[in-house]
Design a protein around this motif. Structure first.
Motif, PDB file in Angstrom:
ATOM      1  N   ALA A  13       0.835  -1.209   0.000  1.00 25.47           N
ATOM      2  CA  ALA A  13       0.000   0.000   0.000  1.00 25.47           C
ATOM      3  C   ALA A  13       0.864   1.252   0.000  1.00 25.47           C
ATOM      4  CB  ALA A  13      -0.934  -0.011   1.213  1.00 25.47           C
ATOM      5  N   MET A  14       1.951   1.228   0.747  1.00 26.99           N
ATOM      6  CA  MET A  14       2.875   2.369   0.759  1.00 26.99           C
ATOM      7  C   MET A  14       3.456   2.594  -0.638  1.00 26.99           C
ATOM      8  SD  MET A  14       4.945   1.716   4.312  1.00 26.99           S
ATOM      9  CE  MET A  14       5.709   3.341   4.354  1.00 26.99           C
ATOM     10  N   ALA A  15       3.848   1.496  -1.291  1.00 25.55           N
ATOM     11  CA  ALA A  15       4.432   1.591  -2.635  1.00 25.55           C
ATOM     12  C   ALA A  15       3.463   2.263  -3.599  1.00 25.55           C
ATOM     13  CB  ALA A  15       4.816   0.199  -3.133  1.00 25.55           C
ATOM     14  N   LYS A  16       2.189   1.925  -3.479  1.00 28.22           N
ATOM     15  CA  LYS A  16       1.174   2.517  -4.364  1.00 28.22           C
ATOM     16  C   LYS A  16       1.105   4.028  -4.172  1.00 28.22           C
ATOM     17  CE  LYS A  16      -3.173   2.490  -3.243  1.00 28.22           C
ATOM     18  NZ  LYS A  16      -4.558   2.103  -2.896  1.00 28.22           N
ATOM     19  N   HIS A  17       1.148   4.485  -2.927  1.00 27.38           N
ATOM     20  CA  HIS A  17       1.062   5.925  -2.666  1.00 27.38           C
ATOM     21  C   HIS A  17       2.356   6.652  -3.037  1.00 27.38           C
ATOM     22  CE1 HIS A  17      -2.934   6.010  -0.993  1.00 27.38           C
ATOM     23  NE2 HIS A  17      -2.642   4.959  -0.246  1.00 27.38           N
ATOM     24  N   ILE A  18       3.498   6.004  -2.866  1.00 23.73           N
ATOM     25  CA  ILE A  18       4.761   6.610  -3.300  1.00 23.73           C
ATOM     26  C   ILE A  18       4.759   6.773  -4.813  1.00 23.73           C
ATOM     27  CG2 ILE A  18       7.243   6.157  -3.529  1.00 23.73           C
ATOM     28  CD1 ILE A  18       7.078   5.006  -0.631  1.00 23.73           C
ATOM     29  N   ALA A  19       4.289   5.745  -5.523  1.00 26.33           N
ATOM     30  CA  ALA A  19       4.189   5.837  -6.984  1.00 26.33           C
ATOM     31  C   ALA A  19       3.235   6.952  -7.397  1.00 26.33           C
ATOM     32  CB  ALA A  19       3.722   4.498  -7.555  1.00 26.33           C
ATOM     33  N   ARG A  20       2.134   7.080  -6.678  1.00 31.61           N
ATOM     34  CA  ARG A  20       1.167   8.145  -6.979  1.00 31.61           C
ATOM     35  C   ARG A  20       1.795   9.527  -6.819  1.00 31.61           C
ATOM     36  NH1 ARG A  20      -4.250   7.191  -4.025  1.00 31.61           N
ATOM     37  NH2 ARG A  20      -4.319   5.550  -5.597  1.00 31.61           N
ATOM     38  N   GLY A  21       2.600   9.697  -5.762  1.00 32.21           N
ATOM     39  CA  GLY A  21       3.278  10.974  -5.566  1.00 32.21           C
ATOM     40  C   GLY A  21       4.275  11.267  -6.665  1.00 32.21           C
ATOM     41  N   ALA A  22       5.013  10.241  -7.103  1.00 32.39           N
ATOM     42  CA  ALA A  22       5.991  10.425  -8.180  1.00 32.39           C
ATOM     43  C   ALA A  22       5.303  10.788  -9.488  1.00 32.39           C
ATOM     44  CB  ALA A  22       6.820   9.158  -8.350  1.00 32.39           C
ATOM     45  N   GLN A  23       4.127  10.230  -9.704  1.00 33.54           N
ATOM     46  CA  GLN A  23       3.393  10.486 -10.949  1.00 33.54           C
ATOM     47  C   GLN A  23       2.876  11.912 -11.049  1.00 33.54           C
ATOM     48  OE1 GLN A  23       0.655   7.219 -10.562  1.00 33.54           O
ATOM     49  NE2 GLN A  23       1.835   5.901 -11.935  1.00 33.54           N
ATOM     50  N   ARG A  24       2.892  12.640  -9.959  1.00 32.71           N
ATOM     51  CA  ARG A  24       2.488  14.058 -10.003  1.00 32.71           C
ATOM     52  C   ARG A  24       3.486  14.908 -10.780  1.00 32.71           C
ATOM     53  NH1 ARG A  24       1.512  14.892  -3.587  1.00 32.71           N
ATOM     54  NH2 ARG A  24      -0.431  13.721  -3.371  1.00 32.71           N
ATOM     55  N   ALA A  57      18.927  -1.383 -12.855  1.00 35.88           N
ATOM     56  CA  ALA A  57      20.028  -0.778 -13.618  1.00 35.88           C
ATOM     57  C   ALA A  57      19.555   0.419 -14.441  1.00 35.88           C
ATOM     58  CB  ALA A  57      20.658  -1.821 -14.532  1.00 35.88           C
ATOM     59  N   ASN A  58      18.319   0.374 -14.913  1.00 36.44           N
ATOM     60  CA  ASN A  58      17.829   1.411 -15.827  1.00 36.44           C
ATOM     61  C   ASN A  58      17.006   2.504 -15.165  1.00 36.44           C
ATOM     62  OD1 ASN A  58      19.006   0.169 -18.113  1.00 36.44           O
ATOM     63  ND2 ASN A  58      17.327  -1.321 -18.155  1.00 36.44           N
ATOM     64  N   CYS A  59      16.925   2.493 -13.839  1.00 34.84           N
ATOM     65  CA  CYS A  59      16.129   3.535 -13.181  1.00 34.84           C
ATOM     66  C   CYS A  59      16.947   4.822 -13.012  1.00 34.84           C
ATOM     67  CB  CYS A  59      15.598   3.049 -11.836  1.00 34.84           C
ATOM     68  SG  CYS A  59      16.811   3.005 -10.505  1.00 34.84           S
ATOM     69  N   ASP A  60      16.224   5.928 -12.921  1.00 35.95           N
ATOM     70  CA  ASP A  60      16.848   7.226 -12.632  1.00 35.95           C
ATOM     71  C   ASP A  60      16.612   7.641 -11.186  1.00 35.95           C
ATOM     72  OD1 ASP A  60      17.812   7.837 -15.323  1.00 35.95           O
ATOM     73  OD2 ASP A  60      15.685   7.949 -15.843  1.00 35.95           O
ATOM     74  N   GLY A  61      15.736   6.930 -10.512  1.00 42.58           N
ATOM     75  CA  GLY A  61      15.449   7.153  -9.101  1.00 42.58           C
ATOM     76  C   GLY A  61      14.857   5.881  -8.534  1.00 42.58           C
ATOM     77  N   LEU A  62      15.220   5.526  -7.306  1.00 42.80           N
ATOM     78  CA  LEU A  62      14.829   4.245  -6.726  1.00 42.80           C
ATOM     79  C   LEU A  62      14.193   4.446  -5.356  1.00 42.80           C
ATOM     80  CD1 LEU A  62      14.914   1.103  -6.650  1.00 42.80           C
ATOM     81  CD2 LEU A  62      17.238   1.309  -5.722  1.00 42.80           C
ATOM     82  N   ALA A  63      12.992   3.897  -5.187  1.00 39.42           N
ATOM     83  CA  ALA A  63      12.344   3.823  -3.872  1.00 39.42           C
ATOM     84  C   ALA A  63      12.269   2.352  -3.508  1.00 39.42           C
ATOM     85  CB  ALA A  63      10.950   4.433  -3.921  1.00 39.42           C
ATOM     86  N   CYS A  94       3.844   9.425   2.229  1.00 36.91           N
ATOM     87  CA  CYS A  94       4.229   8.536   1.122  1.00 36.91           C
ATOM     88  C   CYS A  94       4.216   9.303  -0.200  1.00 36.91           C
ATOM     89  CB  CYS A  94       3.271   7.349   1.031  1.00 36.91           C
ATOM     90  SG  CYS A  94       3.561   6.033   2.232  1.00 36.91           S
ATOM     91  N   GLU A  95       3.154  10.059  -0.426  1.00 38.00           N
ATOM     92  CA  GLU A  95       3.047  10.788  -1.688  1.00 38.00           C
ATOM     93  C   GLU A  95       4.096  11.894  -1.776  1.00 38.00           C
ATOM     94  OE1 GLU A  95      -1.076  11.737  -2.399  1.00 38.00           O
ATOM     95  OE2 GLU A  95      -1.621   9.608  -2.398  1.00 38.00           O
ATOM     96  N   ALA A  96       4.383  12.536  -0.654  1.00 43.96           N
ATOM     97  CA  ALA A  96       5.439  13.554  -0.637  1.00 43.96           C
ATOM     98  C   ALA A  96       6.802  12.920  -0.923  1.00 43.96           C
ATOM     99  CB  ALA A  96       5.456  14.268   0.718  1.00 43.96           C
ATOM    100  N   GLN A  97       7.032  11.719  -0.377  1.00 45.37           N
ATOM    101  CA  GLN A  97       8.298  11.021  -0.617  1.00 45.37           C
ATOM    102  C   GLN A  97       8.465  10.693  -2.097  1.00 45.37           C
ATOM    103  OE1 GLN A  97      10.785   9.125   2.113  1.00 45.37           O
ATOM    104  NE2 GLN A  97      11.613  10.247   0.383  1.00 45.37           N
ATOM    105  N   GLY A  98       7.405  10.185  -2.708  1.00 46.61           N
ATOM    106  CA  GLY A  98       7.468   9.858  -4.129  1.00 46.61           C
ATOM    107  C   GLY A  98       7.679  11.084  -4.994  1.00 46.61           C
ATOM    108  N   GLN A  99       6.985  12.159  -4.667  1.00 43.74           N
ATOM    109  CA  GLN A  99       7.130  13.390  -5.435  1.00 43.74           C
ATOM    110  C   GLN A  99       8.547  13.946  -5.318  1.00 43.74           C
ATOM    111  OE1 GLN A  99       4.041  16.285  -4.786  1.00 43.74           O
ATOM    112  NE2 GLN A  99       5.216  17.945  -5.712  1.00 43.74           N
ATOM    113  N   ARG A 100       9.091  13.935  -4.105  1.00 40.17           N
ATOM    114  CA  ARG A 100      10.453  14.451  -3.914  1.00 40.17           C
ATOM    115  C   ARG A 100      11.472  13.621  -4.694  1.00 40.17           C
ATOM    116  NH1 ARG A 100      14.778  14.657   0.676  1.00 40.17           N
ATOM    117  NH2 ARG A 100      15.680  16.687   0.199  1.00 40.17           N
ATOM    118  N   LEU A 101      11.331  12.311  -4.652  1.00 33.60           N
ATOM    119  CA  LEU A 101      12.243  11.440  -5.383  1.00 33.60           C
ATOM    120  C   LEU A 101      12.206  11.753  -6.880  1.00 33.60           C
ATOM    121  CD1 LEU A 101      14.130   8.898  -5.267  1.00 33.60           C
ATOM    122  CD2 LEU A 101      12.074   7.567  -5.791  1.00 33.60           C
ATOM    123  N   ALA A 102      11.007  11.907  -7.431  1.00 32.85           N
ATOM    124  CA  ALA A 102      10.867  12.176  -8.861  1.00 32.85           C
ATOM    125  C   ALA A 102      11.439  13.538  -9.237  1.00 32.85           C
ATOM    126  CB  ALA A 102       9.394  12.095  -9.254  1.00 32.85           C
TER     127      ALA A 102
END
Length: 199
Positions: free
Chosen positions: A19-30, A69-75, A183-191
């Motif tokens: 569930a956390m992964a889903k919200h982190i991904a949602r934040g990154a998608q912003r 190997a091909n990612c530009d950011g990793l959570a 979670c969403e803030a973490q994903g957004q910051r990573l992206a």
């Protein structure tokens, strides 16, 4: 065409980390110009081998070395087992030596997220256990700054090392509003950092 590829990879036994992964991904998608891929990890045996088939019965595909190997950011996410990452996460990281030798992850941002069943079950130590191998890869750790007001207000998960979730029940029963926001803030910051660093 995307400008940054964000990978969210996790192991989850009871659903909280998923569930956390889903919200982190949602934040990154912003973040405009970001492509987000979510991958899960299979159970590991005492022989340090993946025990599941190549394709999961449900959920996201299993993570492969090329995904990392091909990612530009990793959570990277894990439940807390005795204050450390779960065996499947360690197994995945142990298999990244070829990526380490090529330096493919150097200068890319990373973050960690964790869930534990008690308030003092090792949330922060679990994140730190995942941080160390990624620092060896030369990744740049993207914690969670206190400008996120939910980090001050939360009575459940949080931490400036990375977002956490307090899961007092064996089966996943939901996340607090603060945990979701973090979670969403973490994903957004990573992206956002991935795009800046890639430029």
């Amino acid at each position: 065409m995307s400008t940054a590829n964000i990978l969210v990879v996790y192991f989850s036994r009871h659903g909280s980390v998923a569930a956390m992964a889903k919200h982190i991904a949602r934040g990154a998608q912003r973040v405009p110009g970001v492509d987000v891929n979510v991958r899960q990890l299979a159970e590991a045996s005492f022989n340090h081998e993946q025990t599941s088939a190549n394709l999961p019965d449900d959920g996201y595909p299993y993570c492969e070395l090329d995904d990392i190997a091909n990612c530009d950011g990793l959570a990277i996410g894990s439940p807390s087992y005795f204050g450390s990452m779960a065996a499947p996460v360690k197994l995945m990281l142990d298999q990244t030596s070829p990526i380490w030798m090529s330096g493919q992850l150097a200068d890319k941002p990373a973050c960690g997220f964790a869930s534990a069943s008690t308030m003092h079950g090792g949330h922060e130590m679990t994140i730190q256990s995942m941080m160390i191998p990624l620092l060896h890869h030369g990744m740049i750790w993207a914690g969670l700054p206190y400008k996120n007001k939910a980090l001050i207000a939360t009575a459940t998960g949080g931490t400036p090392y990375g977002v956490t979730h307090f899961a007092p029940h064996t089966q996943y029963t939901g996340m607090s509003d603060d945990e979701i926001a973090l979670c969403e803030a973490q994903g957004q910051r990573l992206a956002e950092l991935a795009i800046r660093l890639k430029k």
